[in-house]
Design a protein around this motif. Structure first.
Motif, PDB file in Angstrom:
ATOM      1  N   ALA A  10       0.782  -1.098   0.051  1.00  0.00           N
ATOM      2  CA  ALA A  10      -0.028   0.025   0.049  1.00  0.00           C
ATOM      3  C   ALA A  10       0.975   1.158  -0.051  1.00  0.00           C
ATOM      4  O   ALA A  10       1.992   1.226   0.440  1.00  0.00           O
ATOM      5  CB  ALA A  10      -0.871   0.094   1.070  1.00  0.00           C
ATOM      6  N   VAL A  11       0.334   2.221  -0.484  1.00  0.00           N
ATOM      7  CA  VAL A  11       1.003   3.634  -0.371  1.00  0.00           C
ATOM      8  C   VAL A  11       0.325   4.626   0.564  1.00  0.00           C
ATOM      9  O   VAL A  11      -1.088   4.686   0.420  1.00  0.00           O
ATOM     10  CB  VAL A  11       1.048   4.234  -1.587  1.00  0.00           C
ATOM     11  N   VAL A  12       0.821   5.372   1.474  1.00  0.00           N
ATOM     12  CA  VAL A  12       0.348   6.288   2.234  1.00  0.00           C
ATOM     13  C   VAL A  12       0.999   7.506   1.942  1.00  0.00           C
ATOM     14  O   VAL A  12       2.439   7.497   1.853  1.00  0.00           O
ATOM     15  CB  VAL A  12       0.444   5.834   3.781  1.00  0.00           C
ATOM     16  N   PHE A  13       0.201   8.629   1.610  1.00  0.00           N
ATOM     17  CA  PHE A  13       0.717   9.855   1.108  1.00  0.00           C
ATOM     18  C   PHE A  13       0.934  10.660   2.404  1.00  0.00           C
ATOM     19  O   PHE A  13       0.273  10.620   3.319  1.00  0.00           O
ATOM     20  CB  PHE A  13      -0.155  10.568   0.329  1.00  0.00           C
ATOM     21  N   ALA A  14       2.216  11.528   2.554  1.00  0.00           N
ATOM     22  CA  ALA A  14       2.699  12.070   3.585  1.00  0.00           C
ATOM     23  C   ALA A  14       3.235  13.435   3.369  1.00  0.00           C
ATOM     24  O   ALA A  14       3.878  13.717   2.542  1.00  0.00           O
ATOM     25  CB  ALA A  14       3.978  11.230   4.217  1.00  0.00           C
ATOM     26  N   LYS A  15       2.749  14.340   4.535  1.00  0.00           N
ATOM     27  CA  LYS A  15       3.384  15.671   4.469  1.00  0.00           C
ATOM     28  C   LYS A  15       4.653  15.869   4.906  1.00  0.00           C
ATOM     29  O   LYS A  15       5.516  16.139   4.379  1.00  0.00           O
ATOM     30  CB  LYS A  15       2.567  16.539   5.393  1.00  0.00           C
ATOM     31  N   ASP A  16       4.897  14.913   5.826  1.00  0.00           N
ATOM     32  CA  ASP A  16       6.478  14.756   6.450  1.00  0.00           C
ATOM     33  C   ASP A  16       7.013  13.225   6.333  1.00  0.00           C
ATOM     34  O   ASP A  16       6.579  12.420   7.409  1.00  0.00           O
ATOM     35  CB  ASP A  16       6.439  15.230   7.840  1.00  0.00           C
ATOM     36  N   VAL A  17       7.592  13.013   5.263  1.00  0.00           N
ATOM     37  CA  VAL A  17       8.117  11.664   4.664  1.00  0.00           C
ATOM     38  C   VAL A  17       8.839  10.972   5.914  1.00  0.00           C
ATOM     39  O   VAL A  17       8.319   9.723   6.466  1.00  0.00           O
ATOM     40  CB  VAL A  17       8.514  11.626   3.370  1.00  0.00           C
ATOM     41  N   ARG A  57       4.541  19.418  -3.361  1.00  0.00           N
ATOM     42  CA  ARG A  57       4.717  20.589  -2.267  1.00  0.00           C
ATOM     43  C   ARG A  57       3.699  21.490  -2.292  1.00  0.00           C
ATOM     44  O   ARG A  57       3.356  22.227  -1.327  1.00  0.00           O
ATOM     45  CB  ARG A  57       6.244  21.183  -2.611  1.00  0.00           C
ATOM     46  N   GLY A  58       3.182  21.864  -3.533  1.00  0.00           N
ATOM     47  CA  GLY A  58       2.176  22.872  -3.881  1.00  0.00           C
ATOM     48  C   GLY A  58       0.975  22.317  -2.937  1.00  0.00           C
ATOM     49  O   GLY A  58       0.156  23.177  -2.520  1.00  0.00           O
ATOM     50  N   ILE A  59       0.601  21.208  -2.913  1.00  0.00           N
ATOM     51  CA  ILE A  59      -0.640  20.508  -2.460  1.00  0.00           C
ATOM     52  C   ILE A  59      -0.286  20.550  -0.522  1.00  0.00           C
ATOM     53  O   ILE A  59      -1.292  20.927   0.280  1.00  0.00           O
ATOM     54  CB  ILE A  59      -1.147  18.994  -2.553  1.00  0.00           C
ATOM     55  N   ALA A  60       1.017  20.271  -0.264  1.00  0.00           N
ATOM     56  CA  ALA A  60       1.366  19.896   1.106  1.00  0.00           C
ATOM     57  C   ALA A  60       1.416  21.300   1.823  1.00  0.00           C
ATOM     58  O   ALA A  60       0.966  21.485   3.001  1.00  0.00           O
ATOM     59  CB  ALA A  60       2.776  19.348   1.378  1.00  0.00           C
TER      60      ALA A  60
END
Length: 138
Positions: A10-17, A57-60
């Motif tokens: 699975a992939v989890v999207f992160a603001k702070d990887v 970055r633009g979304i985060a």
């Protein structure tokens, strides 16, 4: 293509990887097998992989994560993971900015004890601890 790329995951999207990868490494006992600026691949002994991938970055930059994070319960997906101990995973999760609900919120099903929680960015997850079934008396 290597067979490693064909693992279940699975992939989890992160603001702070880096922070989210540390969380899943510590709470789930996953091993880091690949690291890049925008993502990290973690693997379980079973072969399952969890990719922590940076949000562009633009979304985060367009949102912030509160402390403690607000749980994203309106998501259409909840991942679940095996852990050897809910109590130990709960302590590690809380120390790293996430949470696993208290023992009073645990339930038992299909040979495991389960409990919901969330990671430091509010992504909802469920942890499952194996339960040894007591032998039936004859």
């Amino acid at each position: 293509m290597s067979s490693d790329a064909l693992a279940f995951g699975a992939v989890v999207f992160a603001k702070d990887v880096p922070a989210l990868a540390r969380f899943y490494e510590a709470v789930l006992g996953l091993k880091r097998i690949h690291n890049a600026d925008d993502h990290c691949v973690l693997r379980a002994n079973s072969g399952m992989e969890l990719v922590v991938h940076g949000i562009p970055r633009g979304i985060a930059d367009s949102f912030s994560i509160s402390s403690p994070p607000e749980r994203r319960e309106d998501c259409a997906l909840k991942l679940f993971f095996p852990v050897p101990s809910l109590a130990a995973a709960r302590a590690r999760a809380r120390a790293l900015g996430g949470d696993v609900l208290g023992p009073e919120r645990e339930w038992q099903m299909r040979g495991c004890r389960a409990c919901d929680g969330h990671d430091p960015e509010g992504n909802v997850m469920q942890l499952r601890e194996p339960v040894l079934e007591s032998p039936r008396s004859t």
